[in-house]
Design an enzyme around this catalytic site. Structure first.
Site, PDB file in Angstrom:
ATOM      1  CG  ASP A 137      -3.004   2.848  -0.034  1.00 58.07           C
ATOM      2  OD1 ASP A 137      -1.958   3.961  -0.359  1.00 58.07           O
ATOM      3  OD2 ASP A 137      -2.118   2.505   0.007  1.00 58.07           O
ATOM      4  CB  SER A 175       4.391  10.741  -2.997  1.00 56.92           C
ATOM      5  OG  SER A 175       4.198   9.069  -2.249  1.00 56.92           O
ATOM      6  CG  LEU A 176       5.948   6.629  -6.729  1.00 57.43           C
ATOM      7  CD1 LEU A 176       5.958   5.306  -6.701  1.00 57.43           C
ATOM      8  CD2 LEU A 176       5.621   7.074  -8.348  1.00 57.43           C
ATOM      9  CE  LYS A 216       5.717   2.687  -2.134  1.00 59.85           C
ATOM     10  NZ  LYS A 216       5.268   2.421  -1.316  1.00 59.85           N
TER      11      LYS A 216
END
Length: 692
Positions: A44, A89-90, A125
């Site tokens: 991330d 994809s988020l 999630k």
């Protein structure tokens, strides 16, 4: 990662190039190989750094940017099938404020008031393997993994063995409907599976042991033998849908309720459309019970509830504007750094990898972590023997965040100045932090990776030329550069009879190679691996130049200072000076000229033709200026591109149409001076409506 942004275009482009290569590497490890090297938090951080630089330098956004890609190209023996609708994809958020910022962007895109109510759903999630399950005439006909978002692996037979997934939909459901969700393994079932595998193994020391529940779920689903999958305790949660002949509701909540009524499990923590405070309350409640849940999760997913708003919001790159993943904080542990290995990638980048004393972090045993580059090693001051702190967010290998023994009296670890694969000099270009091997195709590590890239699905897509086969041909000395692939027929008789090769398989490979002698020009250009020229940039270049020789001539003309060639490149939206410079540098190198000429003696790409949605502005250049009142600038640009138009940021003699809203200034004046057609927002809406 540095906290400050690059100060120049060159620095920004160099870091975007590094990030794209590093993120692609980790995407493949996570999505295709089920063998991640870094933590979710580390991944991330790379994505956030990439996004921050792109926001500051929008003219340098790479066409193959990680922000427009999902997952990784599927590999392995399972059949590859294109999704009817891409699997997204988020984007991620890491605190409440970032979630509020996301909702603010949603309101601005929809031209809503700052305090307008936007109902959003919230749900855990699940950390599993995304899957799309297609029903036709109410019967299950196909199941695909997410893959790279465009193409997935066919796991239909295996999915039929999962008890949570109905073999048929009830008659009241749509005739065609794709249910999408997460295949996972519960924690207790994962532990029991590893114990069973250990018991059943003839040699316990060689027993297959899965690293974590996600890895176990992915490995179990991708079995060639569906009986193996049936013996594994896989579960399923539904969270969405793909292609549908009809959608049973006008909100996310209503459709999920219908899917649940059809017999699919939906998490009990699913929160129907509520306000932001309700969604954040769900996040806190789920975070509090995270450790006690029977399955692994790594955050909470929010989605705009109204489907008509979802349709308007659409996508930006790889992610929907209407969805967001709110990630949980990372977990930490301590261990000893045993050694630092150097891996050489396709672009020649030398990546240091920390070899760790195995340690359990949040229930997962980890042994490796990336150290990124020499700057990161210097920042941490790590050396073999140091005691380090690891951080983990998600069931993957963590990152090193602290060195507890950096003050101990030991010599610093020295980053190598020669490639460990070919002994060529390894240097960092000006403005870059990454050290790269200068060997190019003479470097075994780069040669194999570059050839793998050339034959990959996104490039020439040659069936049968996988890594093992390429390595065999490299070892035999039959191929060293792309053109050699098309001369493999000369070795047919030598190949027949080698281990694993029969006449039929040899002829099938040669036929697959010959089928690519008239390749798509953009795919061929992308396959060459020219720095900064990704798949989308290659297509944008070929839209302008149509034929490869014309592109080369223009790139060489720019290097010579030709004003007309410079202007042609400037008209290509998203292709900035860094790309043009990279092309000029590529064609300036004698060995690249030879490689190019040699390849074009073997293949003959036809002129590049783009199929576009027919409209009044197809193939034309459009400029939007002034304030748009009924749609946002991003929405307008998305509409133009869907109609086959190019969107430019400035008005020139090459501009065909200007859409001017209130407050239009210098661009409107220049359009009038050049005699360019100008319309208002209503006129643009009429063009969009006429195109259907």
């Amino acid at each position: 990662m540095a906290e400050t942004l690059p100060s120049t275009d060159a620095d920004a482009a160099a870091e975007l190039d590094r990030l794209a290569a590093e993120i692609a590497h980790h995407n493949k490890l996570y999505h295709a190989d089920d063998a991640p090297e870094i933590s979710d938090a580390d991944y991330d951080a790379l994505m956030r750094r990439n996004s921050a630089i792109e926001a500051a330098f929008p003219h340098l956004v790479r066409a193959d940017s990680p922000s427009v890609k999902v997952g990784a190209t599927p590999t392995g023996s399972l059949a590859k099938v294109a999704h009817a609708r891409p699997m997204f994809s988020l984007d991620n958020a890491f605190d409440d404020e970032e979630v509020r910022d996301w909702l603010g962007r949603v309101r601005r895109f929809l031209n809503l008031a700052e305090d307008a109510e936007v109902p959003i759903t919230a749900e855990p999630k699940i950390d599993g393997l995304s899957c799309s399950i297609r029903y036709e005439n109410w019967r299950l006909v196909r199941a695909l993994t997410r893959g790279d978002g465009q193409v997935g692996e066919d796991v239909t037979a295996n999915v039929r063995t999962i008890g949570d997934i109905p073999a048929a939909l009830p008659p009241g459901a749509p005739a065609v409907f794709e249910v999408r969700g997460e295949i996972y393994m519960e924690k207790a079932a994962f532990a029991a599976l590893n114990a069973r595998l250990l018991t059943e193994a003839e040699d316990p020391e060689k027993a297959r042991q899965f690293a974590n529940p996600r890895n176990a779920a992915a490995g179990s689903l991708r079995q060639k033998d569906a009986n193996v999958t049936a013996s594994r305790p896989l579960r399923f949660f539904a969270w969405g849908w793909g292609e549908a002949s009809d959608v049973p509701g006008e909100t996310q909540s209503a459709v999920i309720a219908a899917i649940r009524d059809w017999g699919f499990p939906v998490t009990r923590q699913f929160q129907p459309g509520g306000d932001l405070d309700a969604a954040l309350a769900v996040y806190k409640a789920i975070e509090a019970e995270r450790a006690d849940l029977p399955f692994d999760i790594d955050g909470v997913v929010y989605k705009v509830d109204r489907l008509d708003w979802q349709a308007r919001l659409g996508f930006v790159g790889r992610s929907p504007r209407w969805g967001l993943a709110h990630k949980f904080p990372a977990e930490r542990a301590q261990t000893t750094l045993l050694d630092i290995d150097i891996q050489v990638g396709r672009t020649g980048k030398l990546t240091p990898v920390a070899k760790l004393e195995p340690v359990t972090v949040g229930g997962v045993v980890v042994r490796n972590a990336t150290l990124h580059n020499a700057d990161e090693i210097a920042r941490l001051g790590v050396r073999p023997g140091d005691r380090v702190v690891l951080q983990r967010a998600g069931d993957v290998i963590p990152q090193i965040v602290e060195n507890l023994t950096r003050d101990d009296a030991r010599a610093p670890w020295t980053f190598p100045d020669h490639c460990p694969e070919c002994r060529s000099e390894a240097v960092a270009e000006e403005g870059e932090v990454d050290v790269r091997c200068t060997g190019g195709l003479i470097c075994p590590a780069q040669r194999l990776e570059r050839l793998k890239h050339f034959v990959s699905r996104g490039a020439l897509d040659i069936d049968g030329l996988g890594e093992k086969t390429l390595f065999e041909f490299l070892d035999l000395g039959w191929i060293r550069e792309p053109a050699d692939i098309f001369r493999l027929a000369a070795h047919r008789d030598e190949l027949v009879g080698r281990d694993g090769w029969q006449a039929k398989s040899v002829d099938a490979l040669l036929a697959a190679i010959n089928a690519r002698r008239t390749p798509d020009a953009a795919r061929l250009l992308f396959g060459l691996g020219i720095r900064h020229v990704g798949a989308i940039t290659a297509r944008d270049l070929m839209k302008m130049f149509v034929e490869l020789p014309a592109l080369r001539a223009a790139a060489e003309a720019v290097r010579a200072g030709d004003a007309e060639a410079i202007e042609r490149f400037a008209l290509i939206d998203g292709v900035g000076p860094v790309v043009v410079e990279a092309l000029g540098d590529f064609f300036h190198e004698p060995h690249n000229q030879q490689l190019w000429d040699d390849l074009l003696n073997e293949v003959a790409p036809p002129p590049f033709v783009v199929e576009t949605r027919e409209s009044r502005v197809s193939g034309k250049t459009v400029v939007f200026t002034g304030a748009l009142e009924t749609l946002s600038r991003d929405e307008a640009k998305a509409q133009a591109e869907s109609l086959g138009a190019r969107v430019a940021g400035s008005v020139s003699a090459k501009t065909d149409l200007v859409v001017a809203g209130p407050g239009a200034g210098s661009k409107l004046k220049k359009a009038a001076e050049l005699g360019i057609e100008v319309i208002d927002e209503a006129g643009w809406a009429a063009i969009v409506s006429a195109a259907g």
